[in-house]
Design a protein around this motif. Structure first.
Motif, PDB file in Angstrom:
ATOM      1  N   SER A 220       0.816  -1.216   0.000  1.00  0.00           N
ATOM      2  CA  SER A 220       0.000   0.000   0.000  1.00  0.00           C
ATOM      3  C   SER A 220       0.851   1.268   0.000  1.00  0.00           C
ATOM      4  O   SER A 220       0.412   2.313  -0.489  1.00  0.00           O
ATOM      5  CB  SER A 220      -0.933   0.004   1.217  1.00  0.00           C
ATOM      6  OG  SER A 220      -0.184   0.010   2.420  1.00  0.00           O
ATOM      7  N   ILE A 323     -12.626  -6.986   4.097  1.00  0.00           N
ATOM      8  CA  ILE A 323     -12.929  -5.816   3.275  1.00  0.00           C
ATOM      9  C   ILE A 323     -14.425  -5.755   2.980  1.00  0.00           C
ATOM     10  O   ILE A 323     -15.047  -4.690   3.036  1.00  0.00           O
ATOM     11  CB  ILE A 323     -12.112  -5.854   1.968  1.00  0.00           C
ATOM     12  CG1 ILE A 323     -10.620  -5.631   2.268  1.00  0.00           C
ATOM     13  CG2 ILE A 323     -12.613  -4.797   0.988  1.00  0.00           C
ATOM     14  CD1 ILE A 323      -9.718  -5.776   1.061  1.00  0.00           C
ATOM     15  N   SER A 327     -15.108  -3.461   5.943  1.00  0.00           N
ATOM     16  CA  SER A 327     -14.508  -2.336   5.204  1.00  0.00           C
ATOM     17  C   SER A 327     -13.095  -2.022   5.687  1.00  0.00           C
ATOM     18  O   SER A 327     -12.696  -0.861   5.817  1.00  0.00           O
ATOM     19  CB  SER A 327     -15.392  -1.088   5.339  1.00  0.00           C
ATOM     20  OG  SER A 327     -16.684  -1.338   4.829  1.00  0.00           O
ATOM     21  N   SER A 329      -9.077  -1.620   5.538  1.00  0.00           N
ATOM     22  CA  SER A 329      -8.081  -1.217   4.552  1.00  0.00           C
ATOM     23  C   SER A 329      -7.112  -2.384   4.335  1.00  0.00           C
ATOM     24  O   SER A 329      -7.071  -3.326   5.139  1.00  0.00           O
ATOM     25  CB  SER A 329      -7.307   0.005   5.050  1.00  0.00           C
ATOM     26  OG  SER A 329      -6.488  -0.354   6.164  1.00  0.00           O
ATOM     27  N   GLN A 332      -4.988  -2.894   7.448  1.00  0.00           N
ATOM     28  CA  GLN A 332      -5.737  -3.514   8.544  1.00  0.00           C
ATOM     29  C   GLN A 332      -5.955  -4.996   8.277  1.00  0.00           C
ATOM     30  O   GLN A 332      -5.873  -5.831   9.194  1.00  0.00           O
ATOM     31  CB  GLN A 332      -7.083  -2.799   8.726  1.00  0.00           C
ATOM     32  CG  GLN A 332      -6.971  -1.387   9.264  1.00  0.00           C
ATOM     33  CD  GLN A 332      -8.311  -0.665   9.263  1.00  0.00           C
ATOM     34  OE1 GLN A 332      -9.092  -0.765   8.308  1.00  0.00           O
ATOM     35  NE2 GLN A 332      -8.589   0.074  10.325  1.00  0.00           N
TER      36      GLN A 332
END
Length: 508
Positions: A220, A323, A327, A329, A332
């Motif tokens: 990321s 996810i 939700s 990331s 996470q």
């Protein structure tokens, strides 16, 4: 594990009944003959006559100091960790791969799967090499080759090239995983092998748990190529350990060197055609034969492979679950896999406690080196309960109305049980068979384990989309529940099952 000995050709239905060339029992090198006493570098002191006994020779790895043995275990464990790191470090990269190369969801999982498939070739490649040139050249050469191919994977701008280079990196790292257990067996005698083996086997399990965490952050923040650059950092650490401190541990090669230094006659090396035929028997033909004719090998491989494949399924399923439902990331999502690390650490503690308080207490009750293999199964019996518990727990608590913490914690008992079952059944298999048959049983385990582990992630997302999170995870739970009785059955009826084996097994 790798083929731990080189033998004359045998039919696939016959285990070695007598000592054979290359086995550590005698290695066909005279164990006691008049000779000059030796110095630390392997040369002899002139004028001092003594009898040479390999069992007490200081060059025998069994007789090395504890510190020297620990350094060897640490060096090969670092390579095993590196190899396992590569299995899942790209688990959070599929999104970027799809964007860069214009590929489908299934295709974006291929760099992960082809690497795992390559690891399955470890016993086939590593066995012949390690018994021809030694363990150390396989560790060092494979590490250097894998490092170069990993660098190529980081630099390529072709998706096909990425898959090819990842596969070649796995082919290079795979033999190190396959031969490492053999090296530990050559460093420690059976009574003292349990704890170092447990610590070593922990590293290939920690890799898949830690790698997604690392991969999520570097992907990321720096891009997917940095997953490969990160592996290069760990490869550099392994090189710094294995190159200056690594030592050869393969007994037949060491014995031949000592015999040559002491001017003892050497047995002729078998012709290449004979060795190739024997290697294929040990690593391919006999493992396949044992899978379908030996209940112990077949059921242990089925159990371990299914649970290993379940673990690798989560490399695709966990990002999908957290996810979609919570939700999360990518970073996470990567942190979720720390639960796997915690479970593996708890599994290690469990195995050590079982070894100290259950297995070792059997030592005074039985003749030397004659403890029934079934006493190795205590951790597997305990851990077999954790697998379905963790899977069903995760299946039915991964919902919006329930905190994300619940499915995260559910991964702990699964990872705990997975490690307990794998280590325990591997030790049980090693104690059950003899000579090169042990290597064949381990090769069967490796081929099936990595074969299924590479295949499952390819259809994981489709399975979760079609069945739903609850029933897809429950399906994995039902598989583990169906296989739960395996260690319990072997503990109860193992001696009777061993008696019907077509290979040589203990009678005690």
């Amino acid at each position: 594990m790798d083929p731990s000995a080189m033998a004359t050709p045998m039919p696939p239905d016959a285990g070695p009944k007598t000592p054979i060339h290359g086995e550590r029992a005698d290695d066909n090198v005279p164990s006691s003959q008049p000779t000059s006493s030796d110095t630390d570098d392997g040369t002899t002191k002139p004028g001092e006559q003594d009898s040479w006994d390999w069992e007490t020779d200081p060059h025998n790895p069994y007789n090395w100091s504890s510190g020297k043995k620990a350094v060897q275990v640490g060096a090969i464990a670092s390579i095993a960790f590196l190899a396992s790191l590569g299995t899942s470090i790209m688990s959070t990269a599929p999104t970027q791969l799809r964007a860069e190369f214009g590929i489908t969801t299934t295709q974006s999982i291929l760099p992960l799967s082809v690497y795992v498939f390559a690891l399955a070739l470890g016993p086939v490649v590593g066995g012949p090499l390690s018994e021809t040139v030694g363990r150390l050249p396989v560790f060092a050469g494979g590490l250097i080759g894998g490092t170069l191919f990993t660098l190529g994977a980081a630099l390529t701008h072709s998706f096909a090239g990425l898959n090819i280079l990842r596969f070649l990196a796995g082919v290079c790292f795979g033999p190190s995983l396959a031969t490492a257990t053999g090296s530990i067996n050559e460093l420690y005698k059976p009574a003292h092998r349990g704890i170092p083996s447990t610590f070593f086997i922990l590293t290939p399990f920690l890799g898949p748990g830690i790698a997604p965490v690392i991969g999520a952050f570097v992907t990321s923040r720096k891009g997917w190529r940095w997953t490969q650059y990160t592996m290069l950092f760990f490869a550099a650490l392994s090189l710094l350990l294995i190159l200056p401190f690594g030592r050869e541990t393969f007994h037949p090669i060491l014995q031949r060197k000592r015999a040559k230094a002491l001017n003892h006659p050497l047995d002729p090396v078998p012709p290449a055609s004979s060795r190739i035929r024997q290697f294929l028997t040990i690593t391919v033909f006999r493992p396949l034969h044992m899978l379908f004719t030996e209940p112990i090998v077949g059921l242990v491989c089925l159990y371990v492979s299914c649970e290993f494949a379940t673990l690798f399924t989560f490399f695709a399923a966990v990002p999908y679950i957290f996810i979609t439902v919570y939700s999360f990331s990518p970073e996470q999502t990567g942190l979720v896999f720390l639960s796997v690390v915690v479970g593996c650490l708890l599994g290690t503690i469990t195995i050590i406690l079982c070894d100290v308080f259950l297995y070792r207490r059997q030592i005074p009750k039985h003749p030397v080196h004659m403890i029934p293999p079934e006493y190795r199964l205590y951790p597997a019996m305990i851990g077999s309960v954790g697998l379905p518990v963790g899977l069903f727990w995760m299946a039915w608590t991964a919902r919006e109305e329930i905190s994300w913490a619940s499915p995260v914690v559910a991964l702990v008992p699964f990872a705990w049980g997975n490690l307990c079952v794998f280590v325990s059944t591997l030790q049980f298999t090693v104690d059950t068979y003899r000579g090169t048959v042990v290597a064949s049983a381990a090769s069967a385990n490796s081929l099936t384990r990595y074969g299924l582990a590479g295949a499952f992630p390819l259809f994981a997302i489709q399975m979760y989309q079609n069945l739903g999170i609850q029933w897809a995870t429950s399906l994995l739970g039902f598989i583990s529940l169906a296989l739960l009785p395996v260690p319990w059955v072997f503990f109860k009826f193992g001696k009777r099952i061993r008696a019907h084996s077509r290979y040589e097994t203990p009678t005690y």
